[in-house]
Design a protein around this motif. Sequence first.
Motif, mmCIF file in Angstrom:
data_model
loop_
_atom_site.group_PDB
_atom_site.id
_atom_site.type_symbol
_atom_site.label_atom_id
_atom_site.label_comp_id
_atom_site.label_asym_id
_atom_site.label_seq_id
_atom_site.Cartn_x
_atom_site.Cartn_y
_atom_site.Cartn_z
ATOM 1 N N ARG A 87 0.830 -1.207 0.000
ATOM 2 C CA ARG A 87 0.000 0.000 0.000
ATOM 3 C C ARG A 87 0.861 1.254 0.000
ATOM 4 O O ARG A 87 0.546 2.236 -0.681
ATOM 5 C CB ARG A 87 -0.924 -0.001 1.218
ATOM 6 C CG ARG A 87 -2.050 -0.997 1.105
ATOM 7 C CD ARG A 87 -2.936 -1.111 2.319
ATOM 8 N NE ARG A 87 -2.871 -0.036 3.286
ATOM 9 C CZ ARG A 87 -3.048 -0.217 4.590
ATOM 10 N NH1 ARG A 87 -3.281 -1.415 5.084
ATOM 11 N NH2 ARG A 87 -2.980 0.806 5.404
ATOM 12 N N PRO B 172 -8.942 -0.768 1.155
ATOM 13 C CA PRO B 172 -9.541 -1.661 0.161
ATOM 14 C C PRO B 172 -10.416 -0.927 -0.846
ATOM 15 O O PRO B 172 -10.447 -1.292 -2.021
ATOM 16 C CB PRO B 172 -10.361 -2.647 0.993
ATOM 17 C CG PRO B 172 -10.492 -2.058 2.340
ATOM 18 C CD PRO B 172 -9.345 -1.114 2.521
ATOM 19 N N TRP B 173 -11.091 0.109 -0.393
ATOM 20 C CA TRP B 173 -11.923 0.899 -1.307
ATOM 21 C C TRP B 173 -11.047 1.655 -2.299
ATOM 22 O O TRP B 173 -11.356 1.717 -3.492
ATOM 23 C CB TRP B 173 -12.806 1.867 -0.529
ATOM 24 C CG TRP B 173 -13.788 1.152 0.326
ATOM 25 C CD1 TRP B 173 -13.697 0.925 1.669
ATOM 26 C CD2 TRP B 173 -14.984 0.515 -0.103
ATOM 27 N NE1 TRP B 173 -14.773 0.195 2.092
ATOM 28 C CE2 TRP B 173 -15.584 -0.070 1.037
ATOM 29 C CE3 TRP B 173 -15.614 0.390 -1.340
ATOM 30 C CZ2 TRP B 173 -16.784 -0.756 0.962
ATOM 31 C CZ3 TRP B 173 -16.809 -0.307 -1.407
ATOM 32 C CH2 TRP B 173 -17.380 -0.872 -0.263
ATOM 33 N N GLY C 263 -9.603 -0.859 -4.781
ATOM 34 C CA GLY C 263 -10.628 -1.261 -5.741
ATOM 35 C C GLY C 263 -10.906 -0.172 -6.759
ATOM 36 O O GLY C 263 -11.002 -0.438 -7.968
ATOM 37 N N THR D 83 -2.882 -3.473 -6.992
ATOM 38 C CA THR D 83 -4.115 -2.915 -6.422
ATOM 39 C C THR D 83 -5.113 -4.022 -6.084
ATOM 40 O O THR D 83 -5.751 -3.988 -5.033
ATOM 41 C CB THR D 83 -4.763 -1.882 -7.364
ATOM 42 O OG1 THR D 83 -5.033 -2.484 -8.637
ATOM 43 C CG2 THR D 83 -3.885 -0.652 -7.531
ATOM 44 N N VAL E 58 -4.121 -5.861 -2.834
ATOM 45 C CA VAL E 58 -4.499 -5.117 -1.625
ATOM 46 C C VAL E 58 -5.995 -5.268 -1.369
ATOM 47 O O VAL E 58 -6.416 -5.575 -0.250
ATOM 48 C CB VAL E 58 -4.103 -3.625 -1.747
ATOM 49 C CG1 VAL E 58 -4.729 -2.795 -0.637
ATOM 50 C CG2 VAL E 58 -2.585 -3.480 -1.740
ATOM 51 N N ALA E 59 -6.801 -5.066 -2.391
ATOM 52 C CA ALA E 59 -8.256 -5.181 -2.226
ATOM 53 C C ALA E 59 -8.642 -6.597 -1.808
ATOM 54 O O ALA E 59 -9.446 -6.786 -0.888
ATOM 55 C CB ALA E 59 -8.964 -4.782 -3.517
ATOM 56 N N HIS F 77 -6.838 -8.911 -0.314
ATOM 57 C CA HIS F 77 -6.385 -9.217 1.048
ATOM 58 C C HIS F 77 -7.381 -8.686 2.076
ATOM 59 O O HIS F 77 -7.734 -9.382 3.026
ATOM 60 C CB HIS F 77 -5.002 -8.626 1.303
ATOM 61 C CG HIS F 77 -4.580 -8.756 2.725
ATOM 62 N ND1 HIS F 77 -4.132 -9.939 3.261
ATOM 63 C CD2 HIS F 77 -4.574 -7.857 3.748
ATOM 64 C CE1 HIS F 77 -3.857 -9.759 4.547
ATOM 65 N NE2 HIS F 77 -4.113 -8.510 4.858
ATOM 66 N N HIS F 78 -7.831 -7.473 1.889
ATOM 67 C CA HIS F 78 -8.761 -6.877 2.844
ATOM 68 C C HIS F 78 -10.126 -7.557 2.788
ATOM 69 O O HIS F 78 -10.771 -7.729 3.813
ATOM 70 C CB HIS F 78 -8.882 -5.369 2.624
ATOM 71 C CG HIS F 78 -7.698 -4.622 3.131
ATOM 72 N ND1 HIS F 78 -7.577 -4.241 4.441
ATOM 73 C CD2 HIS F 78 -6.563 -4.222 2.516
ATOM 74 C CE1 HIS F 78 -6.414 -3.620 4.619
ATOM 75 N NE2 HIS F 78 -5.789 -3.603 3.469
ATOM 76 N N MET F 79 -10.562 -7.961 1.600
ATOM 77 C CA MET F 79 -11.834 -8.679 1.489
ATOM 78 C C MET F 79 -11.727 -10.040 2.165
ATOM 79 O O MET F 79 -12.652 -10.466 2.857
ATOM 80 C CB MET F 79 -12.246 -8.822 0.023
ATOM 81 C CG MET F 79 -12.667 -7.507 -0.578
ATOM 82 S SD MET F 79 -13.217 -7.492 -2.298
ATOM 83 C CE MET F 79 -13.013 -9.103 -2.907
#
Length: 166
Positions: A33, A91-92, A95, A138, A141-142, A144-146
Amino acid sequence: MAPLIFLTIGTLAALVAGRAGVRWLRPWPVPLRVGLALMFTVTGIAHFVGKRQELIDMVPPALPAPGLLVTVTGVLELASAAALLWGRTAPWAAGGLSVMLIGMFPANVHLALNGTDIPWDDRLLPRTLMQVVFLAATLAVAAHHMRRADETPSREPVKAHSGEGF
């Protein structure tokens, strides 16, 4: 090539700092990130300073208001870069940046196919490969958080059984 260099250097520097004891940089998505935030800060600034006219010229002629599109995408890149650094918005931001990378790719294709005297890294194959790396970062990262959100137990309060209905 510069965005790839900033992504790589930013990520590696944050990884090293995490290994050296900066606790909040230890989980692998955080250095990624940081690298993405550095990359999108640099590219976002370029929408206003230095490369603005080149970016406007990249916009395919079928799209309206190239200057406005470059301004809007620059603002989105800068805002998303900041949002990547906060765990709740990361995450937003990741995304949104994924969608934006896909949406802006036609400008890269337009430059590669119609540009004259362009550097080797702006040609179609190298540029496409770099876009794949940026998109993979990107999306990682998204995702992983989901995935973490799916693994987190529900925060709904547990209701005590009243004994009725049995």
